[in-house]
Design a protein around this motif. Sequence first.
Motif, PDB file in Angstrom:
ATOM      1  N   ALA A 340     -77.030  17.581 -12.415  1.00  0.00           N
ATOM      2  CA  ALA A 340     -76.296  17.340 -13.661  1.00  0.00           C
ATOM      3  C   ALA A 340     -76.736  16.016 -14.265  1.00  0.00           C
ATOM      4  O   ALA A 340     -76.171  14.962 -13.977  1.00  0.00           O
ATOM      5  CB  ALA A 340     -74.799  17.337 -13.393  1.00  0.00           C
ATOM      6  N   VAL A 341     -77.758  16.062 -15.093  1.00  0.00           N
ATOM      7  CA  VAL A 341     -78.266  14.857 -15.740  1.00  0.00           C
ATOM      8  C   VAL A 341     -77.801  14.843 -17.187  1.00  0.00           C
ATOM      9  O   VAL A 341     -77.391  15.872 -17.733  1.00  0.00           O
ATOM     10  CB  VAL A 341     -79.808  14.791 -15.665  1.00  0.00           C
ATOM     11  N   PRO A 342     -77.863  13.688 -17.852  1.00  0.00           N
ATOM     12  CA  PRO A 342     -77.453  13.628 -19.262  1.00  0.00           C
ATOM     13  C   PRO A 342     -78.363  14.470 -20.157  1.00  0.00           C
ATOM     14  O   PRO A 342     -79.396  14.988 -19.732  1.00  0.00           O
ATOM     15  CB  PRO A 342     -77.566  12.135 -19.591  1.00  0.00           C
ATOM     16  N   LEU A 343     -77.962  14.574 -21.410  1.00  0.00           N
ATOM     17  CA  LEU A 343     -78.765  15.276 -22.414  1.00  0.00           C
ATOM     18  C   LEU A 343     -79.280  14.240 -23.409  1.00  0.00           C
ATOM     19  O   LEU A 343     -78.533  13.364 -23.839  1.00  0.00           O
ATOM     20  CB  LEU A 343     -77.916  16.335 -23.111  1.00  0.00           C
ATOM     21  N   TYR A 344     -80.538  14.357 -23.792  1.00  0.00           N
ATOM     22  CA  TYR A 344     -81.195  13.305 -24.573  1.00  0.00           C
ATOM     23  C   TYR A 344     -81.834  13.876 -25.830  1.00  0.00           C
ATOM     24  O   TYR A 344     -82.494  14.915 -25.806  1.00  0.00           O
ATOM     25  CB  TYR A 344     -82.272  12.636 -23.719  1.00  0.00           C
ATOM     26  N   HIS A 345     -81.642  13.176 -26.950  1.00  0.00           N
ATOM     27  CA  HIS A 345     -82.368  13.446 -28.188  1.00  0.00           C
ATOM     28  C   HIS A 345     -83.514  12.434 -28.299  1.00  0.00           C
ATOM     29  O   HIS A 345     -83.271  11.224 -28.372  1.00  0.00           O
ATOM     30  CB  HIS A 345     -81.445  13.298 -29.393  1.00  0.00           C
ATOM     31  N   SER A 360     -80.417   9.582 -28.711  1.00  0.00           N
ATOM     32  CA  SER A 360     -79.059   9.604 -28.165  1.00  0.00           C
ATOM     33  C   SER A 360     -79.081  10.122 -26.732  1.00  0.00           C
ATOM     34  O   SER A 360     -79.842  11.032 -26.400  1.00  0.00           O
ATOM     35  CB  SER A 360     -78.144  10.525 -28.986  1.00  0.00           C
ATOM     36  N   LEU A 361     -78.235   9.520 -25.901  1.00  0.00           N
ATOM     37  CA  LEU A 361     -77.966  10.025 -24.548  1.00  0.00           C
ATOM     38  C   LEU A 361     -76.517  10.483 -24.510  1.00  0.00           C
ATOM     39  O   LEU A 361     -75.609   9.718 -24.850  1.00  0.00           O
ATOM     40  CB  LEU A 361     -78.190   8.939 -23.500  1.00  0.00           C
ATOM     41  N   THR A 381     -87.658  15.681 -24.592  1.00  0.00           N
ATOM     42  CA  THR A 381     -88.937  15.816 -25.300  1.00  0.00           C
ATOM     43  C   THR A 381     -89.423  17.263 -25.272  1.00  0.00           C
ATOM     44  O   THR A 381     -89.993  17.746 -26.256  1.00  0.00           O
ATOM     45  CB  THR A 381     -90.004  14.885 -24.713  1.00  0.00           C
ATOM     46  N   VAL A 382     -89.188  17.974 -24.167  1.00  0.00           N
ATOM     47  CA  VAL A 382     -89.595  19.377 -24.109  1.00  0.00           C
ATOM     48  C   VAL A 382     -88.722  20.225 -25.035  1.00  0.00           C
ATOM     49  O   VAL A 382     -89.201  21.163 -25.676  1.00  0.00           O
ATOM     50  CB  VAL A 382     -89.562  19.907 -22.661  1.00  0.00           C
ATOM     51  N   ALA A 485     -76.784  22.042 -30.905  1.00  0.00           N
ATOM     52  CA  ALA A 485     -75.438  21.841 -31.454  1.00  0.00           C
ATOM     53  C   ALA A 485     -75.128  20.357 -31.612  1.00  0.00           C
ATOM     54  O   ALA A 485     -74.537  19.937 -32.621  1.00  0.00           O
ATOM     55  CB  ALA A 485     -74.409  22.519 -30.551  1.00  0.00           C
ATOM     56  N   LEU A 486     -75.512  19.543 -30.631  1.00  0.00           N
ATOM     57  CA  LEU A 486     -75.273  18.110 -30.732  1.00  0.00           C
ATOM     58  C   LEU A 486     -76.125  17.480 -31.832  1.00  0.00           C
ATOM     59  O   LEU A 486     -75.697  16.538 -32.503  1.00  0.00           O
ATOM     60  CB  LEU A 486     -75.553  17.439 -29.384  1.00  0.00           C
TER      61      LEU A 486
END
Length: 539
Positions: A340-345, A360-361, A381-382, A485-486
């Motif tokens: 369960a890692v964060p989600l990154y833009h 964003s994290l 990035t992917v 969505a984010l």
Amino acid sequence: MRRDFIIGIDSGSTTTKAVVFSSTGAIVGTGRRRVAQHMERPHHVERDMHEAWQAVIGSIRDALSTAGLDGNAIASVGVTAHGDGVFLLDRSRSPLGRGIMSLDSRATAIHERWKHDGISDLTLPIAGQRPYVYSANTLLAWIRDNEPERYQAIGSVIFAKDWIRYCLTGEIATDLTEASTSFTDLYTQDYSDDLLDVLGLADIRNALPEMRLSCEQGGVVTAEAAALTGLVAGTPVSVGLHDVTAAAVGLGHTRAGDLSITAGTFSINEVFRDRPVVGEGWACRAGYRRGLWNCMAISPASSSNLEWLAKILMPGDQDAARVLSAEIEARLSQPGTRPAVPLYHPFLFGSPYDAPASASLFGVQSWHDRADLFQAMVEGTVFNHREHVDALKQTGPVRRIGISGGGSGQPAIAQMFADILGMPVRIPEVREAGALGAALTASVAVGLYANLEDAVAAQDVPMHTYRPQPDRERVYEGIYRRYVALTQAMRPFWSDLYDGGTSSLKPATTERSRENDLVEAGPVLNYAMAGTMTQGARP
């Protein structure tokens, strides 16, 4: 001595490489030299043209030395370099200031004005794309408006690789792939006077160089260049390719439906088509030969994010990115569910959207460590590549996907691409895809092969194919939907994140208008809108 080897030169955003290849694509010698980026003024990113040539000289000498060869063994030379931007010569063929790189953003105001006035929209049906901030045509308009004396002194408008070839051969020319970034008609693939008229650049028409095909001979090494590089005077040099097309060819991609991904400073995603396809979310440029087109979807949002985080987490460690990559490689190679890692833009340097954006994290917790953050950035990035690839799928069927650059050579990251894209991906064992693509044009230029397709077919470059793992593909599909969505939810807030909250005090910004923003927010890359696409002949 038999001339059995080809040199491919690839001058990237930070490093120039010269690679000696055998006739089957094996690397037998490599030279690398760093090239400085000059950024003395905000938004200006430039390259000293003489420094760029010195880097080429050094890299060629190093490549010959590591290969244990001299110039007599080299049959021909091919060139590629970072694309877009613009390099200028005066009428005496001397550099007219520094070259301007594709990371430059000085022309933002002109770019915005063109959008506001509808000029950008007028270019789409002519050129198959709208101008970018860093396109040669946009930069020339900036020079016209801000440096009129320099503008009036322009003798030749060329690109980075054309400068290298000029230094090697003394001949000024460009190729179809470079010219189509800013100056050509989508359908005829010739220079477009209509496009220049729309952009107010008709007076530089005579400064546009002769346009040749990439596999034609673009001159021979001069005696002066031979003395500097160790090559033999008279060695043929091909016209060469824009760097993203060179990378595609180096992956073995020459046919319509071949999709190539380069995970470098920019997120480069491109697919060849046998007809022009125009739509939102990609640019349609020329392929390496007439009758072939290259649909490209790009953004400055790929491995540069990982380099930034590596410097933050491990300052002063030159191998930081490699160490962090090894940590997540070890983690992801283990069986089991995704941690369960964060989600990154990944929008540190820009995004695919026609709006300001910020990285964003999301979902960071106290137990997350540096490997978690690095993995989140790799995944982000992917995901950004995935958004581009989904857009490109509108242009037609995809036969296969090949990936080069960044950490794509690491098995865990390559597998991540397959799982997130939901398609098999091919990774070459030879890492210098751009240099190989340039070298293959050189092999055709001297008649070793009849055409680029035959040259690619003759290469013996091992490829490893990674196929989606159903369990992880399902997990990543859900995370990707959350990513999108984010993105949509954050768009209304990007423009005022750094104004101290003052925009929230403006009367026009009401809760109702904010709610409307959230409802209407969405990526500009609206690849569900099939009606925005046209194919084939000029409408």
